[in-house]
Scaffold this motif. Structure first.
Motif, mmCIF file in Angstrom:
data_model
loop_
_atom_site.group_PDB
_atom_site.id
_atom_site.type_symbol
_atom_site.label_atom_id
_atom_site.label_comp_id
_atom_site.label_asym_id
_atom_site.label_seq_id
_atom_site.Cartn_x
_atom_site.Cartn_y
_atom_site.Cartn_z
ATOM 1 N N THR A 158 0.878 -1.162 0.000
ATOM 2 C CA THR A 158 0.000 0.000 0.000
ATOM 3 C C THR A 158 0.922 1.220 0.000
ATOM 4 O OG1 THR A 158 -0.145 0.104 2.420
ATOM 5 C CG2 THR A 158 -1.853 -1.161 1.261
ATOM 6 N N TRP A 213 -1.998 6.004 -9.167
ATOM 7 C CA TRP A 213 -2.073 5.304 -7.880
ATOM 8 C C TRP A 213 -2.130 6.308 -6.734
ATOM 9 C CZ3 TRP A 213 2.288 2.432 -4.923
ATOM 10 C CH2 TRP A 213 1.748 1.420 -4.116
ATOM 11 N N GLN A 216 -5.444 8.041 -6.848
ATOM 12 C CA GLN A 216 -6.509 7.189 -6.329
ATOM 13 C C GLN A 216 -6.555 7.248 -4.810
ATOM 14 O OE1 GLN A 216 -6.249 3.018 -7.384
ATOM 15 N NE2 GLN A 216 -8.286 2.573 -6.586
ATOM 16 N N PRO A 312 -5.129 2.699 -1.930
ATOM 17 C CA PRO A 312 -5.295 1.524 -2.778
ATOM 18 C C PRO A 312 -4.172 0.532 -2.502
ATOM 19 C CG PRO A 312 -4.375 3.335 -4.041
ATOM 20 C CD PRO A 312 -4.702 3.886 -2.687
ATOM 21 N N GLY A 314 -1.500 -2.245 -3.989
ATOM 22 C CA GLY A 314 -0.687 -2.172 -5.193
ATOM 23 C C GLY A 314 0.224 -3.377 -5.308
ATOM 24 N N GLU A 390 -6.859 -1.490 -6.308
ATOM 25 C CA GLU A 390 -6.183 -0.551 -7.195
ATOM 26 C C GLU A 390 -6.989 -0.368 -8.482
ATOM 27 O OE1 GLU A 390 -1.722 0.146 -9.159
ATOM 28 O OE2 GLU A 390 -2.163 -1.672 -8.009
#
Length: 439
Positions: A158, A213, A216, A312, A314, A390
Motif C-alpha cells: 500500500t 495510484w 486514487q 489503494p 498495489g 487498485e
C-alpha cells in the motif's frame, strides 16, 4: 535504523546444506543425470528499492533444493509494464512462460488476451483450496473475478507516509506525531519549509510512474472510488475527485510546501534519504531500503485522511499462463504455494518491506519479532482495513495513461484540475465504450 535483518541469510545457509545433501544422494545413487526435471520460466519485475533480484534468486535456490524435480528460470524484465510486454512477446513467439509476477491490475487485460488460467482449475486437494482462501481479502480484490482466482498476491504493497523525525523536531513539530489529515499535512509541510528558509521541502508525492495510484489514494481519502468492480466504468470527473486533485496541486501552488511540476517516482526515495523532503508518499516496498540507508530517525504512518483514511493496494500477483502442460501447471502451483507459505512470506516482508500476504505470515515467530522490534513493518498491513482495490479496468493502459496525463497537466499548471479530469474522463469513456455496452 541501519541494521540489516539476517533471516534470509540463515535460510540460505540451511538451503545450501540441504542442496548438498540432495546432490550427494543423487550422485551416490548414480541417478543425477537421469533425474527428470520440470522446467519453469518465470518473468519477474523489479521496479522499486532493494536488491530484489538477489532475494528472488535465493528463494528460487531454496525451492530447487527442496524440489530437485523442478527447475525455475527467473527472468528479470524491468518494471511491471516491461515485464508484461516481454511475457506477452514470449507467448506470441511460441515460448510461453509458465508463470509470472505481473501487476495485480493487469487481470482484465490478461483475461481479454486469453493468456491466463484460474488457479481454481489447477488445484486438486482440500489443502490447496484452503491455501487459496488463506490470503488477506483486501489483497485478493484485484485477483478475482466471477468467483475465480487468477492472481495470487506476493509482491504487494500500500502507499504509506514516510517522515523525517529529525526534520520535524528542527521545525518545532512533535517528531513522533505524523499528520492525521490533509490540513495537518499541509501545515506541517509549510512549517518544515519555513524552518529551513526554503532549503528543505515539506512533502513530495510522486507524479511519474504511478501517478494514477497516488491520485486514487487522494480520491479515496475524499470518499470517492474511481471505478466499478466490473472494470467497465470510471468516475474521474466526480466533484470529490476534482477536489482531491485540487488539494494535490495546492500543496505546491498555494502552500509552496512541495515542488511545482513533476516529481519523479524513481528518484523520490533518494530525495528523502538526502533530506531534500521531510515527508514522502511511497510504496511500503521501499521500507527495508529506507531503513538500511537512512542516517536520520524516520517514521512510517498510514496516509492522512480527508473524509476517511485510505490507500489503494498495489504491486504484483502470480499468474499461470495458458499453453503450459498439466505437469508444468502443477509444478508452477507447487512453486507459488511454496513461496507464499507463511514463513517465506514473512522472510520476504522482512527483507523487502513488502507486505506479508496472509495473516499467518504475521503469526510466524520471525515476523512477530520483527514487528515488535520495528513497528513500521506493520503499517501497510494495518492500513488494509482502510484499503481499496487498485484502479483496474479493461484497456487498462489507455485508461491509466489518460489519468496520468491529466494529473501531470494539472500539476504543471497546463490545465485546471477540473479541465484535466474531464478530459481524462472523456478519453477513458471512449476506451471503455464497447465494454460498458457488452455487460
Amino acid at each position: 535504523m541501519n541494521a540489516r535483518f539476517p533471516l534470509m541469510q540463515r535460510q540460505i545457509a540451511k538451503s545450501s546444506r540441504l542442496k548438498a545433501t540432495v546432490l550427494a544422494g543423487l550422485l551416490a545413487a548414480g541417478s543425477l543425470s537421469a533425474q527428470a526435471q520440470t522446467e519453469l520460466t518465470m518473468y519477474y519485475p523489479v521496479s522499486v528499492g532493494g536488491a530484489l533480484t538477489e532475494v528472488i534468486d535465493e528463494l528460487v535456490a531454496d525451492f530447487e533444493s527442496e524440489h530437485p524435480d523442478i527447475a525455475v528460470n527467473a527472468i528479470y524484465a524491468g518494471n511491471y509494464d516491461d515485464t508484461r510486454v516481454r511475457a506477452m512477446s514470449a507467448i506470441e513467439a511460441g515460448e510461453t512462460p509458465q508463470l509470472s509476477v505481473l501487476f495485480s491490475i493487469d487481470l482484465f487485460d490478461l483475461l481479454e488476451q486469453d493468456a491466463i488460467v484460474a488457479f481454481d482449475s489447477v488445484i486438486e486437494t482440500d489443502e490447496e483450496r484452503e491455501w487459496l482462501d488463506s490470503f488477506y481479502p483486501g489483497l485478493m480484490e484485484n485477483g478475482q473475478i466471477d468467483g475465480q482466482t487468477y492472481g495470487i498476491p506476493f509482491q504487494r504493497s500500500t502507499i504509506v507516509l514516510f517522515w523525517n523525525k529529525d526534520a520535524f523536531e528542527a521545525a518545532g513539530l512533535d517528531p513522533e506525531v505524523p499528520p492525521e489529515n490533509w490540513q495537518e499535512m499541509a501545515e506541517m509541510a509549510v512549517a518544515v519549509r519555513e524552518a529551513t528558509n526554503g532549503e528543505q521541502w515539506g512533502v513530495m508525492v510522486p507524479s511519474t510512474g504511478y501517478a494514477y495510484w497516488m491520485f486514487q489514494a487522494f480520491a479515496f481519502q475524499n470518499g470517492h472510488r474511481l471505478m466499478n468492480e466490473a472494470g467497465t466504468e470510471v468516475y474521474f470527473d466526480d466533484p470529490a475527485a476534482i477536489e482531491a486533485l485540487e488539494y494535490w496541486v495546492a500543496l505546491a501552488r498555494e502552500h509552496q510546501a512541495m515542488p511545482e511540476g513533476i516529481i519523479e517516482w524513481g528518484t523520490l526515495r533518494q530525495n528523502f534519504l538526502e533530506a531534500s523532503t521531510a515527508m514522502m508518499w511511497h510504496t511500503t516496498g521501499n521500507l527495508s531500503a529506507v531503513r538500511s540507508e537512512a542516517n536520520f530517525d524516520f517514521g512510517v504512518a498510514m496516509l492522512p485522511m480527508s473524509t476517511q483514511r485510505g490507500s489503494p493496494t498495489g504491486g504484483g500477483n502470480f499468474y499461470l499462463f495458458k499453453g503450459s502442460s498439466e505437469e508444468e501447471q502443477r509444478a508452477a502451483l507447487t512453486f507459488v504455494r511454496w513461496i507464499t507459505a507463511p514463513e517465506r512470506a514473512a522472510a520476504w516482508s522482512i527483507e523487502t518491506g513488502y507486505m506479508g500476504v496472509s495473516p499467518a505470515a504475521y503469526e510466524t515467530e520471525a515476523l512477530r519479532h520483527y514487528v515488535e522490534e520495528f513497528p513500521p513493518a506493520a503499517v501497510a498491513r494495518d492500513q488494509l482495513e482502510h484499503g481499496t482495490a487498485e484502479l483496474a479496468t479493461y484497456q487498462g493502459g489507455r485508461v491509466r495513461r489518460a489519468l496520468d496525463n491529466a494529473i501531470q497537466a494539472a500539476l504543471a499548471g497546463q490545465m485546471s484540475p477540473e479541465e484535466a479530469l474531464k478530459q481524462a474522463q472523456a478519453e477513458a469513456d471512449a476506451a471503455l465504450r464497447r465494454y460498458a455496452r457488452s455487460r
